[in-house]
Design a protein around this motif. Structure first.
Motif, PDB file in Angstrom:
ATOM      1  N   TYR A 209       0.806  -1.226   0.000  1.00 34.15           N
ATOM      2  CA  TYR A 209       0.000   0.000   0.000  1.00 34.15           C
ATOM      3  C   TYR A 209       0.835   1.271   0.000  1.00 34.15           C
ATOM      4  O   TYR A 209       0.538   2.229  -0.715  1.00 34.15           O
ATOM      5  N   ARG A 210       1.892   1.306   0.830  1.00 36.87           N
ATOM      6  CA  ARG A 210       2.713   2.521   0.890  1.00 36.87           C
ATOM      7  C   ARG A 210       4.072   2.187   1.491  1.00 36.87           C
ATOM      8  O   ARG A 210       4.283   1.114   2.050  1.00 36.87           O
ATOM      9  N   MET A 221      -3.457   5.413  -4.749  1.00 39.55           N
ATOM     10  CA  MET A 221      -3.505   4.005  -4.383  1.00 39.55           C
ATOM     11  C   MET A 221      -4.915   3.542  -4.022  1.00 39.55           C
ATOM     12  O   MET A 221      -5.329   2.442  -4.390  1.00 39.55           O
ATOM     13  N   ASN A 222      -5.701   4.357  -3.319  1.00 38.45           N
ATOM     14  CA  ASN A 222      -7.057   3.933  -2.961  1.00 38.45           C
ATOM     15  C   ASN A 222      -7.916   3.699  -4.198  1.00 38.45           C
ATOM     16  O   ASN A 222      -8.686   2.727  -4.264  1.00 38.45           O
ATOM     17  N   VAL A 225      -6.746   0.382  -5.798  1.00 36.87           N
ATOM     18  CA  VAL A 225      -7.226  -0.799  -5.076  1.00 36.87           C
ATOM     19  C   VAL A 225      -8.687  -1.063  -5.417  1.00 36.87           C
ATOM     20  O   VAL A 225      -9.094  -2.210  -5.665  1.00 36.87           O
ATOM     21  N   VAL A 238      -4.505  -6.177   0.894  1.00 30.79           N
ATOM     22  CA  VAL A 238      -3.757  -4.935   1.101  1.00 30.79           C
ATOM     23  C   VAL A 238      -2.911  -5.087   2.358  1.00 30.79           C
ATOM     24  O   VAL A 238      -3.435  -5.311   3.444  1.00 30.79           O
ATOM     25  N   ASP A 240      -0.146  -3.454   4.973  1.00 29.39           N
ATOM     26  CA  ASP A 240       0.473  -2.234   5.473  1.00 29.39           C
ATOM     27  C   ASP A 240       0.651  -2.390   6.977  1.00 29.39           C
ATOM     28  O   ASP A 240       0.052  -3.280   7.595  1.00 29.39           O
ATOM     29  N   VAL A 244      -5.241   2.047   7.539  1.00 29.89           N
ATOM     30  CA  VAL A 244      -5.622   2.441   6.182  1.00 29.89           C
ATOM     31  C   VAL A 244      -7.027   3.026   6.253  1.00 29.89           C
ATOM     32  O   VAL A 244      -8.007   2.293   6.447  1.00 29.89           O
ATOM     33  N   VAL A 254      -7.940  -5.811   4.119  1.00 32.76           N
ATOM     34  CA  VAL A 254      -6.847  -4.948   4.571  1.00 32.76           C
ATOM     35  C   VAL A 254      -6.274  -5.533   5.848  1.00 32.76           C
ATOM     36  O   VAL A 254      -7.001  -5.741   6.820  1.00 32.76           O
ATOM     37  N   THR A 275       2.708  -2.978  -6.114  1.00 31.93           N
ATOM     38  CA  THR A 275       3.335  -2.333  -4.967  1.00 31.93           C
ATOM     39  C   THR A 275       4.169  -1.124  -5.342  1.00 31.93           C
ATOM     40  O   THR A 275       4.711  -1.041  -6.447  1.00 31.93           O
TER      41      THR A 275
END
Length: 337
Positions: A209-210, A221-222, A225, A238, A240, A244, A254, A275
């Motif tokens: 995600y980041r 990114m949102n 997704v 997802v 991370d 999120v 997530v 990614t």
């Protein structure tokens, strides 16, 4: 013995001749490349390297990093150096790694069975008293090479480290190793998270995600997704380590609470990893998974070629005239927009 034998065939990837061709005709770059990678290791970048002789029985590596991707890239250097030392001494040697506890799990289940110790326990005097140890400090080699060469960085970190230690780079791909118990954990995770018919026959798309570095993040990114979820009958996972704050379709799962080892294990479930430049790219590559890499300031080919997996990345952004800018990104991040 059999585990070591399985490690020995190495993939030839980026031979030195190709590196020199990539440097072009710039004499300064050729000179710097020679200075950094063709002198004795004990003279290079502050490295302290004990000599390797017939009585060498232990190879010690130190690396001050909490970066998971960094630890994964280092695996191929550790393996290559240990195997080449064993070729020289004609006997097995014991690998010992002093690293941050947060990345020690990268070496779980490794065929070489290295001793993994926290960096805080490293005692140089202890090893100075012994004549059967080869010691390699990997802490600054890559940072010094990349900052000195950027933007014309032409070697991946596994090669930089291996040559920094004074050994031949043979193109070994970094790898992660999973046990049967790890795979059982992944199967149990899949039963609870993967969408549709217990996950059988449906694609699983992983998303890194980041990054810990904001300048590597993809600003849309949102939206991406959501689009991926709407266009697949499978699941989007997802990954991370922070909250999120977004609402996604029901086939998006997530997960921000995985341990580092579980993150490695669960990544084995994905069919492809989408990614930014973050640890998920390296985890997927080291597990042999294809990657779609949303890289901007950094160079996807330099980071991902070494894994030997299929990957795609957006074309270079030529308009700014700076990409890849590596550690000096602009505030606008045009290449990621």
């Amino acid at each position: 013995d059999s585990a070591r034998h399985d490690l020995r065939p190495a993939r030839t990837n980026r031979p030195d001749a190709a590196v020199m061709r990539a440097l072009g005709s710039d004499p300064d770059l050729h000179r710097l490349h020679h200075d950094l990678h063709r002198v004795q290791p004990s003279q290079r970048m502050g490295a302290r390297v004990a000599g390797i002789g017939a009585d060498t029985r232990e190879v010690v590596f130190c690396r001050d990093t909490r970066g998971l991707g960094d630890a994964i890239m280092m695996e191929s250097c550790v393996t290559e150096v240990v195997l080449q030392v064993e070729e020289q001494v004609r006997d097995e040697v014991k690998p010992t790694l002093y690293v941050s506890p947060s990345v020690a799990c990268v070496y779980a289940q490794h065929p070489l069975e290295p001793d993994i110790l926290p960096l805080s326990m490293f005692d140089l005097a202890k090893y100075n008293e012994r004549g059967d140890v080869a010691l390699f400090d990997l802490s600054t080699a890559c940072a010094e090479y990349e900052t000195r060469f950027m933007p014309k960085v032409r070697m991946g970190r596994p090669q930089i480290w291996t040559e920094h230690c004074g050994f031949e780079w043979r193109g070994r791909a970094p790898k992660l190793y999973l046990s049967d118990k790890d795979r059982e954990r992944a199967d149990d995770y899949a039963r609870h998270t993967i969408h549709g018919d217990d996950g059988q026959g449906f694609p699983v798309i992983g998303v890194g995600y980041r990054s810990v570095e904001r300048w590597r993040d993809y600003p849309y990114m949102n939206t991406l997704v959501t689009m991926l979820a709407e266009e697949t009958d499978g699941t989007v996972l997802v990954f991370d380590n922070r909250n999120v704050a977004a609402s996604f379709p029901p086939n998006v799962h997530v997960d921000t609470g995985l341990t580092t080892r579980d993150l490695l294990i669960m990544t084995s479930l994905v069919d492809v990893m989408v990614t930014v430049d973050t640890a998920q790219a390296h985890i997927a590559g080291a597990l042999g998974r294809p990657i779609y890499a949303i890289y901007g300031p950094t160079d996807a080919s330099i980071r991902l070629d070494d894994y030997g997996v299929p990957y795609e990345a957006p074309p270079e952004f030529k308009a700014c005239g700076r990409q890849p800018c590596w550690y000096k990104p602009c505030e606008q991040r045009w290449c990621l927009k």
